[in-house]
Scaffold this active site. Structure first.
Site, PDB file in Angstrom:
ATOM      1  CG  MET A  19     119.810  78.439  96.081  1.00 19.64           C
ATOM      2  SD  MET A  19     119.918  80.244  96.174  1.00 19.64           S
ATOM      3  CE  MET A  19     118.301  80.646  96.871  1.00 19.64           C
ATOM      4  CB  CYS A 102     124.297  69.987  92.582  1.00 23.70           C
ATOM      5  SG  CYS A 102     125.459  70.507  93.873  1.00 23.70           S
TER       6      CYS A 102
END
Length: 333
Positions: A19, A102
């Site tokens: 992340m 992503c």
């Protein structure tokens, strides 16, 4: 036992998701302490690595106590991805992971991350470039497809396996969904039932409790689960899930003391890695998460946001601990 190349993992491993601005070494260390079996760096731009960008290079920092750990790269150019894989190999991670999932615009617009979902042939070429450039195991994290009308994960899984990747993590949403709506794990189940798929398949999306982790493990038969947002401010989730798997019972919820200890450890390691002032400034995004649902924390949050030294933090932790000790005593009276 699950194997990724020569990496041996538990029978049903719990993975910490990569992340951006979260999965740095201090946070990974905390999650490792609380039961994460495999972790990944924040995603790193292949172009940034090649340009020797300071931020990208800093993300290559890994430490022995967090192994096994993978470094995740992204990009849309074969040569750049190959070169960045060779750079990654010099810091000796346990594996290299490619981000094809992503969804953020600044990544997708460069033809990287989930943007590659529009072009499976390019995805295959990029993956081959990485696999052929490193002796490390290569894994991939991706999504179901670009949108609901172009879900192509079945073809992606087979073709990426053919390139030589050693595991595939599937975030069970499309790019169009971003992080909204419900993740559809039926697609993951279908991939697992495909007799041509031999590599481990890990599921990702919506796992935020031990009950849901067990339900999805049993229902969708994946080889492990990757946890992302649910671990932010709550690293205890990994051991809570493992305990629930074994016993069907819940571990006690973290106390105020547990939460303050986690904040102190996270802050100390952040200060060691980034420098005291910067480390504590960048901790500011985490305080609300660590104390989510805790009554009367708002005033203390303001004080935490004004901290610049570990000495100030220790004094505030002592103050916070005393307040909640008295508050809980009054509640029990």
């Amino acid at each position: 036992m699950i194997k990724i190349g020569n990496i041996e993992l538990p029978e049903f491993p719990l993975l910490l998701a990569p992340m951006e601005d979260v999965s740095d070494p201090p946070f990974r260390r905390l999650c490792k302490m609380h039961g994460a079996d495999l972790m990944y760096s924040e995603f790193i731009s292949s172009e940034g690595l090649i340009r020797d960008a300071i931020k990208s290079r800093k993300k290559l920092d890994i430490f022995d106590y967090e192994r096994p750990v993978g470094i995740q790269i992204f990009g849309g150019d074969e040569e750049a991805m190959a070169m960045s894989a060779r750079i990654v190999e010099t810091v000796n991670p346990d594996l290299v992971d490619i981000n094809f999932g992503c969804p953020v615009k600044k990544v997708v617009c460069k033809g990287a991350g989930a943007g590659v979902l529009k072009d499976i042939d390019l995805m295959v070429r990029l993956t081959k470039a990485v696999v052929s450039s490193t002796s490390l195991p290569v894994t991939v994290k991706t999504r179901l497809g670009w949108d609901s009308t172009s879900i192509n994960i079945d073809e992606v899984a087979e073709r990426l396996q053919e390139t030589g990747i050693k595991a595939l993590t599937i975030h069970a949403r499309t790019r169009a969904q971003m992080y909204k709506g419900e993740a559809d794990w039926e697609h993951i189940s279908r991939i697992k039932q495909n007799p041509n798929i031999e590599i481990p398949i890990f599921g990702n999306g919506d796992i935020d409790s031990p009950e849901k982790a067990l339900e999805y493990k049993q229902k969708y038969a994946c080889d492990g689960i990757m946890i992302g947002r649910a671990a932010i401010g709550y690293p205890w989730i990994f051991n809570e899930i493992k305990h629930f798997f074994k016993t069907g019972e819940h571990l006690p919820a973290p106390t105020i003391e547990d939460r303050l200890l986690a904040v102190r450890q996270h802050a100390e390691w952040s200060a060691e890695w980034k420098g005291e002032r910067l480390g504590l400034v960048e901790m500011r995004q985490h305080y609300s998460n660590y104390f989510r649902g805790v009554p009367h924390f708002k005033d203390f949050r303001k004080k935490f946001l004004e901290i610049f030294t570990l000495e100030e933090m220790d004094a505030l932790i002592h103050e916070t601990k005393e307040f909640y000790s008295e508050y809980l005593a009054s509640q029990q009276a």
